[in-house]
Design an enzyme around this catalytic site. Structure first.
Site, short mmCIF file in Angstrom:
data_model
loop_
_atom_site.label_atom_id
_atom_site.label_comp_id
_atom_site.label_asym_id
_atom_site.label_seq_id
_atom_site.Cartn_x
_atom_site.Cartn_y
_atom_site.Cartn_z
N ALA A 148 0.77 -1.25 -0.06
CA ALA A 148 -0.16 -0.16 -0.02
C ALA A 148 0.84 1.11 -0.02
O ALA A 148 1.94 1.23 0.66
CB ALA A 148 -0.90 0.14 1.21
N ASP A 149 0.56 2.16 -0.75
CA ASP A 149 1.23 3.47 -0.74
C ASP A 149 0.54 4.43 0.54
O ASP A 149 1.28 5.31 1.21
CB ASP A 149 0.92 4.21 -2.03
CG ASP A 149 1.44 3.56 -2.95
OD1 ASP A 149 2.73 3.09 -2.95
OD2 ASP A 149 1.06 3.78 -4.18
N ARG A 150 -0.74 4.12 0.65
CA ARG A 150 -1.38 4.79 1.97
C ARG A 150 -2.66 4.05 2.25
O ARG A 150 -3.16 3.35 1.58
CB ARG A 150 -1.85 6.36 1.29
CG ARG A 150 -2.65 7.07 2.42
CD ARG A 150 -1.55 7.55 3.50
NE ARG A 150 -0.31 8.24 2.90
CZ ARG A 150 -0.15 9.63 2.75
NH1 ARG A 150 -1.20 10.32 3.21
NH2 ARG A 150 0.97 9.99 2.34
N LYS A 160 -1.34 0.93 -6.45
CA LYS A 160 -1.31 1.09 -7.82
C LYS A 160 -2.49 0.91 -8.34
O LYS A 160 -3.40 0.06 -8.01
CB LYS A 160 -0.04 0.07 -8.38
CG LYS A 160 0.93 0.37 -7.83
CD LYS A 160 1.72 1.65 -8.13
CE LYS A 160 2.87 2.03 -7.33
NZ LYS A 160 2.81 2.24 -5.99
#
Length: 191
Positions: free
Chosen positions: A144-146, A156
């Site tokens: 996860a990016d956030r 993504k």
């Protein structure tokens, strides 16, 4: 690290070598802590998959993007789970998407899986539905990016499609991310 360097320079402005040693030591400490967290996340993720699927061998796992040692310190998040399963003899095959538009999967994940000798298959992003339909996939494991306060997860573009298709086909989904990815100031992912 910046603060460590500034503090070392301030305490001994004529001893830059000391400042460099302090910054390097701080960097190594951060790396060691990150690696330890990655190892623990890999163990927990693998245990979760075993509980959720009822399987401890022959696992077939899909991942999206690059979440391995090139993205973190030495093991990775989602790819760390796959590596752990492989090292424990529990993985049959990993599947990974190309991850358009920058192809992190086909460039970075491919390199890592080949280097680790993990049995793996590269897929075009648009093949995920067919994979779930025609192959027995046990889990989708993503990074996860956030992560918002309510658990909404940003990653993504292909991750959303894969998660929706996983739900449609009854495939378990697990997000593997360090607590630093959780943003409690963002209520949800609705932006």
């Amino acid at each position: 690290m910046d603060a460590v360097g500034r503090q070392a320079i301030a305490s001994s402005p004529d001893d830059l070598e000391r400042a460099v040693r302090a910054v390097v030591a701080a960097g190594r400490q951060v790396q060691d802590e990150d690696l330890a967290r990655n190892v623990r996340m890999a163990e927990l993720g693998a245990a979760w998959i075993a509980r959720a699927t009822g399987k401890t061998s022959g696992l077939r796992i899909l991942t999206v993007c690059n979440t391995g040692s090139l993205a973190t310190s030495g093991l990775g998040t989602a790819l760390g789970v796959i590596t752990h399963l492989h090292n424990q003899g529990q993985l049959d095959r990993a599947f990974y998407t190309q991850t358009a538009p920058y192809h992190q999967g086909s460039r970075l994940t491919a390199l890592e899986l080949l280097t680790l000798r993990v049995p793996a298959t590269l897929l075009a992003d648009t093949m995920v539905g067919s994979l779930f339909q025609h192959k027995q996939i046990d889990a989708l494991v993503v990074g996860a990016d956030r992560v918002a306060a309510n658990g909404d997860t940003a990653n993504k573009v292909g991750t959303y499609n894969a998660a929706v298709l996983a739900r449609r086909h009854g495939v378990k989904v697990v997000v593997v991310a360090p607590e630093t990815t959780v943003d409690l100031d963002t209520a949800d992912g609705s932006l």
